[in-house]
Design a protein around this motif. Structure first.
Motif, PDB file in Angstrom:
ATOM      1  N   ALA A 194       0.837  -1.202   0.000  1.00 21.24           N
ATOM      2  CA  ALA A 194       0.000   0.000   0.000  1.00 21.24           C
ATOM      3  C   ALA A 194       0.873   1.253   0.000  1.00 21.24           C
ATOM      4  O   ALA A 194       0.607   2.226  -0.708  1.00 21.24           O
ATOM      5  N   GLN A 195       1.926   1.200   0.791  1.00 22.77           N
ATOM      6  CA  GLN A 195       2.851   2.323   0.863  1.00 22.77           C
ATOM      7  C   GLN A 195       3.447   2.599  -0.521  1.00 22.77           C
ATOM      8  O   GLN A 195       3.532   3.737  -0.966  1.00 22.77           O
ATOM      9  N   GLU A 196       3.834   1.493  -1.214  1.00 22.18           N
ATOM     10  CA  GLU A 196       4.438   1.623  -2.540  1.00 22.18           C
ATOM     11  C   GLU A 196       3.482   2.255  -3.530  1.00 22.18           C
ATOM     12  O   GLU A 196       3.858   3.096  -4.331  1.00 22.18           O
ATOM     13  N   THR A 197       2.235   1.831  -3.485  1.00 23.90           N
ATOM     14  CA  THR A 197       1.270   2.354  -4.461  1.00 23.90           C
ATOM     15  C   THR A 197       0.791   3.753  -4.100  1.00 23.90           C
ATOM     16  O   THR A 197       0.079   4.378  -4.866  1.00 23.90           O
ATOM     17  N   GLY A 198       1.195   4.238  -2.933  1.00 21.60           N
ATOM     18  CA  GLY A 198       0.824   5.600  -2.536  1.00 21.60           C
ATOM     19  C   GLY A 198      -0.653   5.714  -2.218  1.00 21.60           C
ATOM     20  O   GLY A 198      -1.369   6.545  -2.769  1.00 21.60           O
ATOM     21  N   ILE A 199      -1.109   4.883  -1.300  1.00 21.42           N
ATOM     22  CA  ILE A 199      -2.540   4.848  -0.999  1.00 21.42           C
ATOM     23  C   ILE A 199      -3.042   6.163  -0.418  1.00 21.42           C
ATOM     24  O   ILE A 199      -4.197   6.517  -0.572  1.00 21.42           O
ATOM     25  N   GLN A 255     -11.589   5.267  -7.475  1.00 20.61           N
ATOM     26  CA  GLN A 255     -10.197   4.791  -7.525  1.00 20.61           C
ATOM     27  C   GLN A 255      -9.980   3.524  -6.715  1.00 20.61           C
ATOM     28  O   GLN A 255      -8.909   2.936  -6.766  1.00 20.61           O
ATOM     29  N   LYS A 256     -11.003   3.140  -5.966  1.00 24.79           N
ATOM     30  CA  LYS A 256     -10.810   2.028  -5.035  1.00 24.79           C
ATOM     31  C   LYS A 256     -10.313   0.772  -5.729  1.00 24.79           C
ATOM     32  O   LYS A 256      -9.324   0.166  -5.304  1.00 24.79           O
ATOM     33  N   SER A 257     -11.017   0.359  -6.800  1.00 27.78           N
ATOM     34  CA  SER A 257     -10.653  -0.916  -7.421  1.00 27.78           C
ATOM     35  C   SER A 257      -9.252  -0.843  -8.024  1.00 27.78           C
ATOM     36  O   SER A 257      -8.505  -1.820  -8.015  1.00 27.78           O
ATOM     37  N   LEU A 258      -8.922   0.352  -8.529  1.00 24.48           N
ATOM     38  CA  LEU A 258      -7.570   0.541  -9.056  1.00 24.48           C
ATOM     39  C   LEU A 258      -6.531   0.245  -7.985  1.00 24.48           C
ATOM     40  O   LEU A 258      -5.566  -0.496  -8.197  1.00 24.48           O
ATOM     41  N   TYR A 259      -6.761   0.803  -6.810  1.00 21.74           N
ATOM     42  CA  TYR A 259      -5.788   0.611  -5.730  1.00 21.74           C
ATOM     43  C   TYR A 259      -5.767  -0.829  -5.250  1.00 21.74           C
ATOM     44  O   TYR A 259      -4.716  -1.363  -4.914  1.00 21.74           O
ATOM     45  N   ILE A 260      -6.943  -1.471  -5.239  1.00 25.57           N
ATOM     46  CA  ILE A 260      -6.978  -2.874  -4.811  1.00 25.57           C
ATOM     47  C   ILE A 260      -6.094  -3.693  -5.749  1.00 25.57           C
ATOM     48  O   ILE A 260      -5.246  -4.479  -5.303  1.00 25.57           O
ATOM     49  N   GLN A 261      -6.275  -3.459  -7.058  1.00 19.84           N
ATOM     50  CA  GLN A 261      -5.488  -4.212  -8.035  1.00 19.84           C
ATOM     51  C   GLN A 261      -3.991  -3.939  -7.858  1.00 19.84           C
ATOM     52  O   GLN A 261      -3.177  -4.847  -7.875  1.00 19.84           O
ATOM     53  N   ARG A 262      -3.689  -2.666  -7.686  1.00 20.02           N
ATOM     54  CA  ARG A 262      -2.266  -2.302  -7.557  1.00 20.02           C
ATOM     55  C   ARG A 262      -1.636  -2.966  -6.346  1.00 20.02           C
ATOM     56  O   ARG A 262      -0.509  -3.461  -6.410  1.00 20.02           O
ATOM     57  N   VAL A 309      -8.427  -1.135   1.765  1.00 23.17           N
ATOM     58  CA  VAL A 309      -8.523   0.040   0.900  1.00 23.17           C
ATOM     59  C   VAL A 309      -9.727   0.886   1.303  1.00 23.17           C
ATOM     60  O   VAL A 309      -9.659   2.112   1.354  1.00 23.17           O
ATOM     61  N   GLU A 310     -10.818   0.208   1.617  1.00 19.96           N
ATOM     62  CA  GLU A 310     -12.041   0.892   2.053  1.00 19.96           C
ATOM     63  C   GLU A 310     -11.741   1.791   3.252  1.00 19.96           C
ATOM     64  O   GLU A 310     -12.113   2.962   3.311  1.00 19.96           O
ATOM     65  N   GLN A 311     -11.011   1.208   4.180  1.00 25.71           N
ATOM     66  CA  GLN A 311     -10.692   1.916   5.417  1.00 25.71           C
ATOM     67  C   GLN A 311      -9.785   3.120   5.133  1.00 25.71           C
ATOM     68  O   GLN A 311     -10.000   4.214   5.635  1.00 25.71           O
ATOM     69  N   GLN A 312      -8.795   2.883   4.287  1.00 22.48           N
ATOM     70  CA  GLN A 312      -7.874   3.963   3.929  1.00 22.48           C
ATOM     71  C   GLN A 312      -8.630   5.076   3.218  1.00 22.48           C
ATOM     72  O   GLN A 312      -8.382   6.255   3.440  1.00 22.48           O
ATOM     73  N   PHE A 313      -9.569   4.648   2.368  1.00 25.48           N
ATOM     74  CA  PHE A 313     -10.333   5.637   1.609  1.00 25.48           C
ATOM     75  C   PHE A 313     -11.104   6.539   2.551  1.00 25.48           C
ATOM     76  O   PHE A 313     -11.093   7.755   2.432  1.00 25.48           O
TER      77      PHE A 313
END
Lengths: 448, 314
Positions: free
Chosen positions: A115-120, A128-135, A182-186
């Motif tokens: 998550a850190q790498e993808t810049g959540i 953008q949620k699904s994008l981040y999940i995939q990443r 991701v939901e939580q981060q969002f």
């Protein structure tokens, strides 16, 4: 750990806590002092350095809990996952190994790293949620996992088929976990970003086009606006009144100069806080906007001490007490329906409204009063009673008229705006929140 | 301030115990904030309802540290000359009169205005020197060699101009006196600012301070406070009265009883030699912690239930 703190600060800013650079430095120093071992102590010390009001403290508390919640990797079907632990193969990818051996801590770590790498913390929109999940899944090595499953499916032995099934189940579980994360981060990083966009949009929207569902949000926007304006203007400024010598002060100052009146001091006069009488049209022609006008009056009533509010349609009644007695939503509904107020919701009659005002309340108008009229001046071809408005203008400090119609409509049809115009100190179109804000800024800036 | 008291601020538990010995029971959060404020050398902005011990906290801090407490009560219209310094005009005047002859001596022999002026310039600022400076609380706090506890009480009552003026002192621990220059703190004082929230403090001020909000205490903490402050009160009565007060706070009152009022009530109960709560006695002493007729009326209606509840252990 510094990185974590920075992320927490980003999340706090996202939730509406204003944190300056110096404050975040304080927080780092505080964390260094107290250490990270005692959770409660860390929370207390960060709270002391970052949250600077009671309201911010509440936000901080929830944000902190959410941020540092111990969300270990949850596996509801752990039994099925853990069974074939013995069947670890050499060619398995690291992710598959972790899933198979049930290394929850490792998975959680790897998810956070990914998550850190993808810049959540740059997540802004729910799209953008699904994008981040995939990443995140990719960064965790999902590909290796899929390959493993395919390979095992191709190997035609019951053991590998069973193992493939387990891996598949584990993969679904992994997906669920990442999605929750991701939901939580969002909700932490993007909550207010979306809110801000909606707010900006609402501010420029015509009040008459707003819908019921935005009512609550609008109320918050208007309240914020009134509070900000009041903060800006509530300071009592001293205006020096040249010409009146303050003998006491001057004599005291002169002691330093051997009694010579060297440094003269002048009397200052405090400017009075404002005194507003607001008249609001609630007839059908302005139905769409009147609710926001009332909302605005309600907020004004809360922050400006001396406000008396009136509503009119076929006649005029005072409603200040309704604003004081009821909560905002109830008050607005009551006023719109006119329950138990003695207001007649027939044809709009500005003339009658002014007559009523003259009869009962003109005595209360002084040279410090600002009379604020909210309405479209559509009088159904009745007697406009302009002479009463003239009288009010003479007695009051000034009249300000806010009209929801654009200027080009003034004076057309049954609008009497042109006839009222000469007696108004200021007449403005007021159809969006931005208009409202500008008008009130002006009003407060004049010192009432 | 730093080196003198390091021992006293070594740990949060130590602070808690030390304050309790000095008669102030502080929650862990308060102790942690004190600890941070000391080590980060930051002022503390204390907010909370009236009577929860904001001012008391500063007083206790000064007892604990063994340094003087310098208090500045804020009010509308407070300005530099009352908060920071003033020139001793009278003394200046007196000295010029006394030294008149000396002046003649100095100027003796000087011919012409220019020469006398240049002679005078050698002594230029003697009348605007620290000897003629009357230090007010803020300056006094900076001048303490052993450090001091500076309490800026009810800072929300002051004008915004004054708030802006405080900024220099709070962040740099220095003040500028135009005639003398910048005065630095000999030893950084421990600063408390209290506010009753009558108006919002500016961002700039808040940024320079640690923020501490003291709410009404829970039953246990309030019990501890009473135990420390009014040790003569019997344990049963203490538990009952704290429970009673906590119940009163849940009612819809104009002004709920504060801690200081609870303490007052406890003292009254000691003086009256009460053994346990009874409705008649409460009715007679209600006015100690309720200050509005309307509130008294409301509580009187609930006395019997609440006494029962308090006795049953709530």
């Amino acid at each position: 750990m510094e990185k974590v703190l920075q992320n927490l600060i980003v999340a706090l800013r996202g939730s509406g806590v204003r944190i300056s650079v110096s404050e975040s430095m304080d927080a780092m120093n505080a964390a260094c002092l107290t250490g990270y071992s005692d959770r409660k102590l860390l929370k207390d010390s960060l709270s002391a350095t970052l949250a600077k009001s009671q309201h911010e403290k509440e936000i901080f508390d929830t944000c902190f809990e959410r941020f540092f919640s111990l969300d270990g990797f949850s596996d509801t079907k752990s039994d099925s996952c853990l069974k074939p632990a013995a069947g670890l193969g050499k060619e398995d990818s690291p992710l598959s190994t972790m899933l198979l051996s049930g290394d929850n801590a490792g998975l959680s770590m790897s998810m956070r790293e990914a998550a850190q790498e993808t810049g959540i913390n740059g997540i802004w929109f729910f799209t953008q949620k699904s994008l981040y999940i995939q990443r995140i899944l990719q960064a965790m090595g999902q590909e290796g996992l899929i390959q493993d499953i395919q390979r095992l499916n191709n190997e035609d032995s019951p053991f590998s088929r069973q193992k493939a099934g387990t891996l598949k189940a584990a993969k679904d579980l992994l997906f669920e976990n990442v999605r929750d994360f991701v939901e939580q981060q969002f909700s932490m990083f993007a909550g207010t970003a979306t809110e801000e966009i909606i707010e900006r949009y609402l501010r420029h929207m015509k009040l008459s086009n707003l819908e019921q569902r935005d009512f609550h949000r609008m109320h918050i926007i208007i309240q914020k606006m009134v509070k900000r304006l009041n903060n800006l203007h509530s300071r009592r400024r001293k205006r020096s009144k040249r010409g009146l010598l303050d003998i006491k002060k001057t004599l005291r100052e002169s002691v330093a100069y051997q009694g010579l009146l060297f440094d003269t001091r002048w009397k200052a006069k405090r400017l009075d806080r404002m005194d507003i009488m607001a008249l609001c049209d609630v007839s059908r022609s302005v139905e769409a906007v009147s609710r926001f006008m009332l909302l605005f009056l309600y907020s004004l009533n809360e922050v400006v001490a001396k406000t008396s509010s009136f509503i009119f349609c076929s006649n005029l009644v005072e409603v200040s007490n309704v604003f004081e007695e009821y909560q905002v939503e109830e008050a607005v509904v009551r006023l719109k329906r006119g329950v138990g107020l003695g207001i007649q919701l027939g044809r709009t009659d500005y003339g009658q409204a002014f007559l009523d005002f003259k009869k009962k309340w003109l005595d209360a108008v002084s040279n410090k009063t600002t009379v604020l009229i909210l309405g479209d001046a559509r009088n159904n071809y009745g007697n406009p009673q302009t002479d009463i408005l003239k009288l009010i203008n003479e007695r009051s400090k000034r009249i300000i008229w806010l009209n929801p119609e654009p200027r080009s409509f003034w004076g057309t049809g049954d609008s009497e705006m042109d006839r009222y115009l000469p007696y108004c100190y200021l007449a403005k179109e007021c159809s969006t929140v931005t208009h409202l804000e500008r008008a009130i800024d002006f009003l407060l800036g004049m010192g009432g | 301030m730093k080196s003198h008291h390091d021992q006293k601020f070594r740990s949060i538990e130590g602070i808690q115990q030390g304050f309790e010995k000095a008669g102030y029971v502080c929650s862990r959060q308060i102790a942690a904030t004190l600890y941070l404020a000391y080590h980060l050398e930051k002022p503390i902005l204390v907010e909370g309802p009236a009577g929860v011990g904001k001012t008391e906290l500063a007083k206790t801090a000064s007892t604990y540290l063994g340094t003087p407490l310098i208090r500045l009560q804020c009010y509308e219209g407070l300005d530099e000359s009352k908060a920071l310094y003033e020139w001793k005009y009278g003394k200046q005047l007196l000295y010029t009169q006394i030294l008149k002859d000396k002046l003649n001596d100095i100027l003796n022999g000087a011919e012409g205005l220019t020469l006398s002026m240049s002679k005078l310039h050698q002594y230029d600022d003697i009348f605007f020197s620290p000897h003629f400076l009357e230090p007010r609380p803020l300056l006094k706090a900076l001048q303490q060699e052993q450090g001091a506890v500076l309490l800026v009480d009810e800072v929300d009552k002051s004008d915004q101009e004054f708030e802006a003026f405080l900024l220099e002192i709070l962040s740099e621990f220095q003040v500028s006196v135009p005639e003398i220059g910048t005065i630095h703190a000999l030893s950084k004082p421990f600063v408390f600012l209290t506010s009753n929230n009558t108006r919002e403090m500016s961002e700039a001020l808040k940024r320079r301070c640690l923020y501490l909000y003291i709410p009404f205490p829970d039953t246990k903490l309030e019990g501890d406070i009473i135990r420390v402050r009014v040790p003569d009160l019997s344990e049963t009565l203490r538990v009952q009265m704290v429970s009673f007060i906590q119940q009163v706070r849940t009612l819809d009152l104009k002004k709920v009883p504060s801690i200081s009022e609870t303490i007052d009530w406890a003292r009254v109960l000691v003086i009256l030699h009460s053994r346990d709560l009874n409705p008649d006695m409460i009715k007679d002493t209600l006015n100690i912690f309720l200050k509005f007729e309307d509130d008294l009326e409301i509580v009187r209606g609930h006395i019997h239930d609440m006494t029962e509840k308090a006795k049953r252990g709530f």
